[in-house]
Each structure stands twice: as C-alpha cells, then as structure tokens.
Design a protein around this motif. Structure first.
Motif, PDB file in Angstrom:
ATOM      1  N   UNK A  29       0.822  -1.214   0.000  1.00 31.59           N
ATOM      2  CA  UNK A  29       0.000   0.000   0.000  1.00 31.59           C
ATOM      3  C   UNK A  29       0.849   1.255   0.000  1.00 31.59           C
ATOM      4  N   UNK A  30       1.989   1.185  -0.702  1.00 31.41           N
ATOM      5  CA  UNK A  30       2.845   2.366  -0.842  1.00 31.41           C
ATOM      6  C   UNK A  30       2.303   3.320  -1.893  1.00 31.41           C
ATOM      7  N   UNK A  31       1.667   2.748  -2.922  1.00 30.32           N
ATOM      8  CA  UNK A  31       1.123   3.560  -3.998  1.00 30.32           C
ATOM      9  C   UNK A  31       0.147   2.695  -4.796  1.00 30.32           C
ATOM     10  N   UNK A  32      -0.627   3.352  -5.634  1.00 36.37           N
ATOM     11  CA  UNK A  32      -1.610   2.597  -6.411  1.00 36.37           C
ATOM     12  C   UNK A  32      -1.818   3.287  -7.752  1.00 36.37           C
ATOM     13  N   UNK A  33      -2.259   2.513  -8.739  1.00 35.64           N
ATOM     14  CA  UNK A  33      -2.489   3.131 -10.041  1.00 35.64           C
ATOM     15  C   UNK A  33      -3.293   2.243 -10.969  1.00 35.64           C
ATOM     16  N   UNK A  34      -3.836   2.882 -12.002  1.00 33.82           N
ATOM     17  CA  UNK A  34      -4.571   2.136 -13.030  1.00 33.82           C
ATOM     18  C   UNK A  34      -4.156   2.641 -14.413  1.00 33.82           C
ATOM     19  N   UNK A  35      -4.323   1.772 -15.400  1.00 35.56           N
ATOM     20  CA  UNK A  35      -4.206   2.199 -16.806  1.00 35.56           C
ATOM     21  C   UNK A  35      -5.368   1.563 -17.539  1.00 35.56           C
ATOM     22  N   UNK A  36      -6.153   2.373 -18.244  1.00 35.46           N
ATOM     23  CA  UNK A  36      -7.279   1.823 -19.005  1.00 35.46           C
ATOM     24  C   UNK A  36      -7.214   2.329 -20.436  1.00 35.46           C
ATOM     25  N   UNK A  37      -7.827   1.528 -21.315  1.00 30.78           N
ATOM     26  CA  UNK A  37      -7.936   1.965 -22.704  1.00 30.78           C
ATOM     27  C   UNK A  37      -8.998   3.034 -22.826  1.00 30.78           C
ATOM     28  N   UNK A  38      -8.676   4.157 -23.377  1.00 35.19           N
ATOM     29  CA  UNK A  38      -9.736   5.062 -23.804  1.00 35.19           C
ATOM     30  C   UNK A  38      -9.665   5.037 -25.328  1.00 35.19           C
ATOM     31  N   UNK A  40      -8.047   6.258 -28.075  1.00 34.84           N
ATOM     32  CA  UNK A  40      -6.829   5.908 -28.808  1.00 34.84           C
ATOM     33  C   UNK A  40      -5.572   6.084 -27.960  1.00 34.84           C
ATOM     34  N   UNK A  41      -5.767   6.038 -26.640  1.00 37.84           N
ATOM     35  CA  UNK A  41      -4.580   6.116 -25.773  1.00 37.84           C
ATOM     36  C   UNK A  41      -4.871   5.432 -24.444  1.00 37.84           C
ATOM     37  N   UNK A  42      -3.811   5.246 -23.672  1.00 36.67           N
ATOM     38  CA  UNK A  42      -4.010   4.759 -22.308  1.00 36.67           C
ATOM     39  C   UNK A  42      -4.279   5.950 -21.413  1.00 36.67           C
ATOM     40  N   UNK A  43      -5.244   5.804 -20.545  1.00 36.50           N
ATOM     41  CA  UNK A  43      -5.418   6.805 -19.503  1.00 36.50           C
ATOM     42  C   UNK A  43      -4.782   6.205 -18.246  1.00 36.50           C
ATOM     43  N   UNK A  44      -3.730   6.855 -17.770  1.00 41.72           N
ATOM     44  CA  UNK A  44      -3.022   6.335 -16.591  1.00 41.72           C
ATOM     45  C   UNK A  44      -3.224   7.302 -15.439  1.00 41.72           C
ATOM     46  N   UNK A  45      -3.692   6.767 -14.317  1.00 42.43           N
ATOM     47  CA  UNK A  45      -3.791   7.573 -13.094  1.00 42.43           C
ATOM     48  C   UNK A  45      -3.076   6.781 -12.013  1.00 42.43           C
ATOM     49  N   UNK A  46      -2.037   7.373 -11.425  1.00 43.53           N
ATOM     50  CA  UNK A  46      -1.279   6.631 -10.418  1.00 43.53           C
ATOM     51  C   UNK A  46      -0.647   7.614  -9.462  1.00 43.53           C
ATOM     52  N   UNK A  89       4.612   2.568 -18.423  1.00 41.47           N
ATOM     53  CA  UNK A  89       4.440   2.588 -19.886  1.00 41.47           C
ATOM     54  C   UNK A  89       5.804   2.534 -20.551  1.00 41.47           C
ATOM     55  N   UNK A  90       5.827   2.004 -21.775  1.00 40.23           N
ATOM     56  CA  UNK A  90       7.033   2.142 -22.584  1.00 40.23           C
ATOM     57  C   UNK A  90       7.178   3.605 -23.010  1.00 40.23           C
ATOM     58  N   UNK A  91       8.378   3.984 -23.478  1.00 46.98           N
ATOM     59  CA  UNK A  91       8.581   5.412 -23.792  1.00 46.98           C
ATOM     60  C   UNK A  91       7.632   5.933 -24.865  1.00 46.98           C
ATOM     61  N   UNK A  92       7.174   5.059 -25.753  1.00 50.19           N
ATOM     62  CA  UNK A  92       6.231   5.503 -26.783  1.00 50.19           C
ATOM     63  C   UNK A  92       4.789   5.396 -26.328  1.00 50.19           C
ATOM     64  N   UNK A  93       4.578   5.065 -25.062  1.00 51.58           N
ATOM     65  CA  UNK A  93       3.226   4.896 -24.473  1.00 51.58           C
ATOM     66  C   UNK A  93       2.380   3.868 -25.222  1.00 51.58           C
ATOM     67  N   UNK A 133       9.161  -4.739 -23.631  1.00 53.09           N
ATOM     68  CA  UNK A 133       8.037  -5.211 -24.452  1.00 53.09           C
ATOM     69  C   UNK A 133       7.788  -4.235 -25.599  1.00 53.09           C
ATOM     70  N   UNK A 134       7.884  -2.959 -25.288  1.00 54.97           N
ATOM     71  CA  UNK A 134       7.657  -1.981 -26.349  1.00 54.97           C
ATOM     72  C   UNK A 134       8.761  -2.061 -27.417  1.00 54.97           C
ATOM     73  N   UNK A 135       9.974  -2.288 -26.934  1.00 55.90           N
ATOM     74  CA  UNK A 135      11.109  -2.409 -27.849  1.00 55.90           C
ATOM     75  C   UNK A 135      10.935  -3.637 -28.765  1.00 55.90           C
ATOM     76  N   UNK A 136      10.425  -4.735 -28.160  1.00 59.98           N
ATOM     77  CA  UNK A 136      10.273  -5.972 -28.942  1.00 59.98           C
ATOM     78  C   UNK A 136       9.010  -5.988 -29.801  1.00 59.98           C
TER      79      UNK A 136
END
Ligand code: M6R
Length: 596
Positions: A29-38, A40-46, A89-93, A133-136
């Motif tokens: 419980x140090x931190x929490x976050x989500x990533x969802x598809x919207x 045409x992008x990921x919406x990340x809240x963390x 996220x990878x650098x290209x998101x 993963x993004x690189x590959x």
C-alpha cells in the motif's frame, strides 16, 4: 508483494479495477495506479500513498473504458513515489504493464535498452518490462510477451496491454501468483481470489511460464512455445461476504471474531491423505512469521504425543540456506496461510531436492505450496485480509494438533481410544473460543490502559512460551510497541535487567504443573516495578493490585495455545486500536511476502 488486477469486458473498467485493488491492498500500500484503454490512448492515473487517494482523484474524473489494469505497490526497487507507481508505460506509451515480483536482471536489461536510446523515467525494476516489451513489439502482443518473459530473470506476475491491440490483455507469471477469472460480463486477472470474487467464482490458476490471453469474450492459454493449453477451471467456495468487513471497523477484528466458525470448519474437514509416519525418522516443521510460531507450538504437541526421535522447527529463511540434514527419511512440514511465501517455497524445494517428503498446511487453494508439496492439508480459514494473521494461525494450530494425534496413533504411542479422546478435546476448542470472545469488553478496557508502555514482554513456560512468541509478534506488528517473548526460566539469565517501572509483562500460564514456576517469575518482575497481565486457566491464579487476570476455560494443556492466543490477539488489536493505528495495514508490512 504487490497486488495486480486486470479486466476486459462489457462493464465500466475503472470501478471494477479500483474495487479489486481494495481487496488487494493488503499485499502492499505504498502507492496505487490504473491504466485503461480510452479511445486511442491509455489513460493512466497513479500516485504515491494509499488507494483512497487514487479513489478520490478518480471520483472527479469520468473515464469511459471497458478494459484496464491496476496495481497496488509494496516498494522493492525505488522509493514510493508517483513516478515509481505502476502501471508503467514504454517510452512511446504503446505498452502498459503492472508487475508483482522482482526482475533480477533489470540493471543489465536497462543498460542494454538505454544504449539503444530508450529513456527510463522511474527507478523501478518493473519499468524495464514495459520498455522491453515496447522495444520488442512486432505487431503481435502474445509473441512480444513470450519474447519479453524469456529475457526476464527473477519473479513476476504481469498484466500487459498494447495500444495497437485494444481488445487484448495478456498475463504471464513466474514464481508469483496469478489467477484468471471468467464470467458472463467479462474476464479478469488478479493476484488473489478476493479481488474478483464479487464478479466470479470460476477461476484458472496460471502455472509458471503460462500465458493467458484475455478478450472480453474469451480466454486462451499458451505455453512459451506458443502452444495452446487446455486448463482445468476451478470453482472457489469462499463466500463473497467473507472478503468484506461486514460492519466491523477492521478486518482483523472481524477475522478474530470469525474464529469459532473457521475452527469448526477446519476441525470437521477430514485429513484424507497423509504419509505413514512410521517410514520416517525425522520431522522438520518450517515456516515464517506466525506460521513458524504455529510450528513452535506444535513441536511441543508432536513431542509429547508422538515421542518421535527427532522433531525440529526451523525458520524457512534459515532452513533454505543451511544445508539441512534431511533425506528421504525426513518429513518436512511447511506451514503457510498464503502458500506463496518465498522463503517457505524455497525451503520446500530445497527439501525436495534432498529427497525429503513434503507436506504443506496451506489456506489458499491452488497456491504454489499446495501444488508443489507431496501432500497438502488445507486450513478452512477463508480469505484472511488483515496483514496480522489471526484465524489462519488458529486453524494452522488445529491442523497440526490433528496431525500429531494421527501420527501418535500410527506410531502406537497412544491407543485409538486415547486418540479419540484427544480429538474430542480438539473439537471442544471452537465453543471455548466463543466463550473467550464474550470477554471482549474486559480485554478492550484493559488494553486501553496499556498504550503508554514503551516495552511489553511476554513470558511463559513450555507450550505457554511457544504461544508467547505469537502474542509478542502480534503486538509489535500492529501497535509498534517494542515487545519480546521469553521463556520464564530465561528471565534471570539476562532479560530481567530490562524490567523496570513502566514495563508490562504479559504472562501466559495454562500448564498447571508449571504454575508455581511461572508465578515465581511473575513475583520477580512485580518486585522490580512491572505490572502483569496474566492469561491463565489455572484455578489458583488470582488478581492483585499489580496483576490483572483473564481466566480461560479449561482444556488439555497441549491445546491451550488455541485459547490463550485469542486473548493475545484481542489485546494487541485493542492496544493498536486505542492508538488509532491503521491496524489492517501496518507500516512496512505486506500480507504475502513473495520476495526474499
Ligand atoms: O502466508 P504465510 O503464512 O506464509 O505468511 C507468513 C508470515 O509472513 C506471516 O505469518 C506474518 O508473520 C504475519 N503478518 C503475522 O501476523
């Protein structure tokens, strides 16, 4: 030690993911976050901090999405901070990842990627998974996950999404738990059952290096050679209510109060398959934390009933590295609520390598210890959410008692009739625990007078000493008061120098034959200024102005820890509650210690 969840379905993903994270928060419980598809992008809240902070932030936003991943963190690499929170996220998101575990070769992988121009933003080992993963990524997420997982060393449970494949959620694991849940309204991944129990009780347990590919309508499983696997679906029998607080202020109190029922369930479930103890010459019980303490209690029971030549109790973290003297004539008993404790798993594997036979006592069905041990006996504690174990510990004790009685009969150290009498005595435990629970008010009141102590010592002799270890651990982990447990006879060998005015000594005395001995220890500490809380079922025990007494029901001495521990759990709980602490999630701890 982190918790991960993922959802792909017809419903709104954010509330499902956040609700699941609430059930997983016990894992970190140090931190929490989500990533969802919207669109045409990921919406990340963390963000850093408890899940409640993330929830508040999400309340003020409307996110339309039917697929996403979430994470609750117990930091291993990189301090708790917004940037170190998951998902990464990878650098290209393009790729989003949640990870539970430790990537041991992350430094090498990071260096390789950095040489190729990849920019890292966090200090975590986990970010390397997203970047790699993004690189590959080659247009196929399954291929990419296989390639990525093949490059990773260490432990992982991963949930991975890719922007270019908006219908697909991929999961893979090694040495950390991951389940896949299926339902009409969508499919799930999670670190543990309570996170998805509200939505489904139909789950698949992922094995190491198995990959799950989820869409909202289907789930497919593959091995690392991309061959399709057929897996067995399991039905979870835990009720939805068992993973909710049900009106109690804390899970810990709810779980303490549930003990008569879960003890009854565990006592009544028959132990079907156990090894023939006559073919062994040594028993080693190994575990961590409270589960180890259950082992220490049981050593007294096994010794007394089985008169077995060699019975040892070892901390799993020590056992795994000590080059233990075990062989095919040794029965190694592993005790664990989660079945996922890294040291206990390593101890089991070490024992197996040496030819020993292993028996696990586990609460979580389908966990690694349950699957890999030669024999498994389940405790029926139901989901235990509070980090401080109570009901799981109590059910471990009764399973160990039952085993000791069975082995004693097999060894002909007691007759079948004596075995039945002992079993009847074990069967009386739930009612006696219920009787102790009627004294909650007294314990609460007494505990409220104890929050100012700087140190609290626990003493006992024989099996009372064994349970003192658990009382002390419980108190320190949730109240942050310094505490140690000592065998009464050891006091004069050094410890008594710590006793002064403003010291509390909790004495446990359920061994009638040793009452006069522990009572002389009590007098010694009182004469040095200590106050004493005595937990006892001995008739002669009496209250004085320096000694407060809680009387327990009578029971066979060997099973008395099951009664005294209830008082010790309640005492710790109310000391911590009176200090206003976050009892279910004590600082620096996590429920399931899946890293070394
Ligand atoms: O899941 P396990 O039973 O293997 O966990 C072992 C310990 O981590 C656990 O008992 C820990 O000591 C508890 N927090 C104590 O309340």
């Amino acid at each position: 030690m982190c918790g991960i969840i993922g959802y792909a379905g017809d419903e709104s993903a954010v509330p499902i993911i956040v609700d699941g994270l609430k059930k997983l928060e016990y894992r970190g419980y140090d931190s929490a976050g989500i990533a969802v598809f919207t669109k045409d992008s990921f919406k990340v809240v963390k963000q850093k901090g408890r899940l409640v902070g993330l929830e508040e932030r999400l309340e003020n936003t409307t996110i339309t999405s039917n697929m996403g991943i979430g994470h609750t963190r117990w930091a291993t690499h990189g301090e708790p901070s917004d940037v170190n929170s998951h998902p990464h996220l990878g650098s290209g998101s393009k790729i989003a990842v949640v990870h539970n575990g430790i990537i041991e070769n992350y430094k090498q992988l990071k260096a390789q990627l950095e040489r190729r121009g990849v920019k890292f933003v966090s200090q975590t080992d986990s970010e390397v998974v997203a970047q790699l993963a993004e690189y590959y990524y080659n247009g196929n997420l399954l291929d990419t996950v296989i390639k990525t997982a093949n490059a990773l060393e260490g432990s992982y449970a991963l949930g991975i999404m890719c922007l270019e494949e908006p219908d697909v959620l991929v999961a893979v694991k090694k040495d950390n738990p991951l389940i896949v849940g299926v339902s009409e309204k969508g499919n799930f991944i999670a670190s543990d059952v309570p996170a998805i129990l509200k939505h489904t009780n139909q789950v698949f347990y992922l094995e190491d290096k198995e990959i799950a590919v989820l869409t909202k309508r289907a789930v497919q499983f593959f091995n690392m050679d991309k061959e399709l696997l057929t897996k067995q679906i399991e039905t979870i029998t835990w009720s939805v209510d068992s993973a909710e607080k049900g009106g109690y202020p804390h899970f810990m109190l709810k779980e303490i109060v549930e003990q008569p029922k879960v003890l009854c369930d565990t006592i009544q479930s028959e132990i079907i398959k156990i090894p023939d103890i006559t073919s062994f010459n040594k028993i080693v019980i190994t575990a961590c934390g409270s589960a180890y303490n259950a082992g220490v209690v049981s050593k007294y029971v096994f010794e007394r009933l089985c008169r077995f030549p060699s019975i040892e109790v070892e901390l799993a973290s020590e056992f795994r590295y000590k080059d233990a003297c075990v062989d095919e004539k040794t029965l190694v008993i592993l005790v664990s609520q989660s079945g996922e404790t890294a040291d206990t798993i390593a101890a089991m594997r070490e024992a197996k390598t040496k030819g020993a036979i292993t028996l696990s006592i586990v609460n979580v069905v389908g966990s690694t210890l349950a699957k890999e041990a030669d024999y498994t006996v389940y405790t029926a504690a139901g989901p235990e959410i509070a980090v401080a174990t109570t009901k799981a510990f109590s059910t471990q004790l009764v399973v160990l008692y039952k085993l000791a009685v069975k082995f004693a009969v097999q060894l002909q150290k007691i007759s079948a009739d004596e075995g039945r009498k002992l079993s009847d005595e074990i069967a009386s435990i739930p009612d006696k625990v219920a009787e102790i629970l009627t004294k909650i008010d007294f314990i609460q009141k007494y505990a409220s007078t104890c929050i100012g102590y700087k140190s609290i010592f626990f003493i006992g002799r024989n099996i009372d000493y064994a349970i003192a270890l658990e009382g002390s651990l419980k108190l320190k982990e949730i109240s942050y008061i310094h505490s140690e447990a000592y065998a009464g006879g050891e006091l004069k060998h050094g410890t008594i120098s710590l006793v002064e005015e403003n010291t509390l000594v909790v004495a446990i005395s359920c061994c009638q034959r040793l009452y006069s001995k522990i009572f002389s220890n009590i007098e010694q500490v009182i004469s040095r200024g200590a106050k004493v809380f005595l937990v006892s079922n001995v008739e002669a025990a009496e209250e004085t102005d320096k000694l407060s007494l809680l009387k327990l029901p009578n029971i066979h001495e060997l099973f008395s820890p099951s009664l005294s521990v209830i008082v010790l759990q309640l005492f710790s709980y109310y000391v911590a509650a009176n200090k206003g602490l976050d009892i279910d999630k004590p600082r620096n701890l996590a429920k399931s210690v899946t890293v070394e």
